[in-house]
Design a protein around this motif. Structure first.
Motif, PDB file in Angstrom:
ATOM      1  N   CYS A 188     -15.250   1.693   3.089  1.00  0.00           N
ATOM      2  CA  CYS A 188     -15.431   0.317   2.647  1.00  0.00           C
ATOM      3  C   CYS A 188     -14.647   0.096   1.368  1.00  0.00           C
ATOM      4  CB  CYS A 188     -16.914   0.025   2.402  1.00  0.00           C
ATOM      5  SG  CYS A 188     -17.261  -1.640   1.820  1.00  0.00           S
ATOM      6  N   ASP A 189     -13.887  -0.988   1.309  1.00  0.00           N
ATOM      7  CA  ASP A 189     -13.204  -1.371   0.078  1.00  0.00           C
ATOM      8  C   ASP A 189     -14.266  -1.766  -0.945  1.00  0.00           C
ATOM      9  OD1 ASP A 189     -11.911  -2.990  -1.975  1.00  0.00           O
ATOM     10  OD2 ASP A 189     -10.165  -3.037  -0.665  1.00  0.00           O
ATOM     11  N   ASP A 235     -14.981  -5.385  -1.370  1.00  0.00           N
ATOM     12  CA  ASP A 235     -15.444  -6.149  -0.211  1.00  0.00           C
ATOM     13  C   ASP A 235     -16.960  -6.327  -0.309  1.00  0.00           C
ATOM     14  OD1 ASP A 235     -16.143  -7.157   2.268  1.00  0.00           O
ATOM     15  OD2 ASP A 235     -14.869  -5.781   3.400  1.00  0.00           O
ATOM     16  N   VAL A 262     -10.142  -1.756  -9.316  1.00  0.00           N
ATOM     17  CA  VAL A 262     -11.179  -0.828  -8.845  1.00  0.00           C
ATOM     18  C   VAL A 262     -12.272  -0.637  -9.888  1.00  0.00           C
ATOM     19  CG1 VAL A 262     -11.642   1.537  -8.080  1.00  0.00           C
ATOM     20  CG2 VAL A 262      -9.558   0.362  -7.333  1.00  0.00           C
TER      21      VAL A 262
END
Length: 298
Positions: A43-44, A47, A83
């Motif tokens: 999973c990003d 997201d 990130v």
């Protein structure tokens, strides 16, 4: 039923060791990461919808946020912020959107936020002075997280340098150890006149485990051993362990312009919160890594 822990970065170096420690304590561990290991989902981190769905399915009692761009010399500055900062906020949004009520959310920041501190050892109240994009992104992450202290029971950890078998070789200690284990005659390094507080990854994950199940929230705590080791000490210890020497060459391409010269912290607050944790010394850390790399080579 066993308590459940959701870990971002579960398939990374720290995540794998943390998973073993938590499972040994009887906890069920789930999370997101890059591998196809059991319990690891892809999973990003940004997201929110997918994160919300996964967290809704797991219904974790605890959340540990490890996922980050952690290599200081990473060549894409935007990734640090996408990130480390926005990804962290996305996780917090997903936890609320999933309508779960975790007992604790433990977030991994970094001692790099302190930069070249005027006070040594560094305590948690030393003013931040980040010297690179990685440190800036971690400090920005902390600032965002503080805005969430009233919404979630959170704790911010600031780990100093730590290492162990399996850490990526672009980090200093595994690079040095693997060179000695492979019998290399030359090693190319960057800044040599630096020293770091170096702990074993087992010390770090035990600190995380105790902080996770402890009572402390809305706090920031250093994860460190309380003393620093120079590159010369690391090289000298490895010479003694392996029985041979390596020629050191300075590679200008590895020299950082804004280098933190000396970085070591005070573990006093950590000890107040979780008690004493057995801490392997430098020689024990390096010997264990050297033996494992040597066994792997054969």
């Amino acid at each position: 039923m066993a308590k459940r822990v959701f870990v971002t970065g579960l398939s990374g170096f720290t995540g794998r060791y943390l998973r073993d420690a938590l499972m040994a304590d009887g906890l069920e561990v789930y999370g997101i990461g890059q591998s196809a290991d059991e319990g690891v989902r892809h999973c990003d981190l940004n997201d929110v919808a997918s994160l919300t769905r996964i967290i809704s399915e797991v219904r974790p009692d605890y959340v540990v946020h490890l996922a980050a761009i952690a290599y200081v010399a990473h060549d894409d500055p935007l990734e640090f912020y996408r990130v480390n900062v926005l990804g962290t906020e996305a996780l917090l949004k997903a936890i609320l959107a999933a309508n779960v009520t975790p007992t604790k959310v433990l977030l991994a920041s970094s001692a790099n936020i302190y930069g070249n501190a005027n006070q040594l050892p560094i305590t948690e109240d030393v003013p931040p002075a980040p010297a690179n994009h990685y440190a800036n992104s971690k400090l920005a992450m902390e600032m965002i997280c503080r805005n969430w202290f009233g919404k979630l029971p959170m704790l911010i950890a600031r780990p100093f340098n730590y290492t162990g078998f399996g850490q990526a070789e672009n980090f200093l200690v595994p690079k040095i150890v693997k060179h000695f284990a492979s019998g290399a005659s030359v090693i190319r390094l960057g800044n040599l006149d630096v020293s770091r507080d170096i702990s074993d990854v087992s010390y770090l994950v035990e600190a995380y485990r105790r902080l996770l199940v402890g009572d402390a929230v809305s706090e920031t705590v250093n994860i460190c051993g309380g003393r620093d080791y120079s590159i010369a000490q690391i090289l000298g210890t490895m010479k003694e362990i392996s029985g041979h020497n390596i020629q050191v060459e300075v590679d200008p391409g590895l020299v950082r312009g804004a280098e933190v010269v000396r970085l070591y912290g005070s573990p006093a607050k950590l000890r107040r919160l979780v008690g004493d944790i057995p801490a392997p010394g430098l020689r024990e850390i390096l010997t264990h890594m050297y033996d494992q790399y040597t066994a792997q080579a054969h």
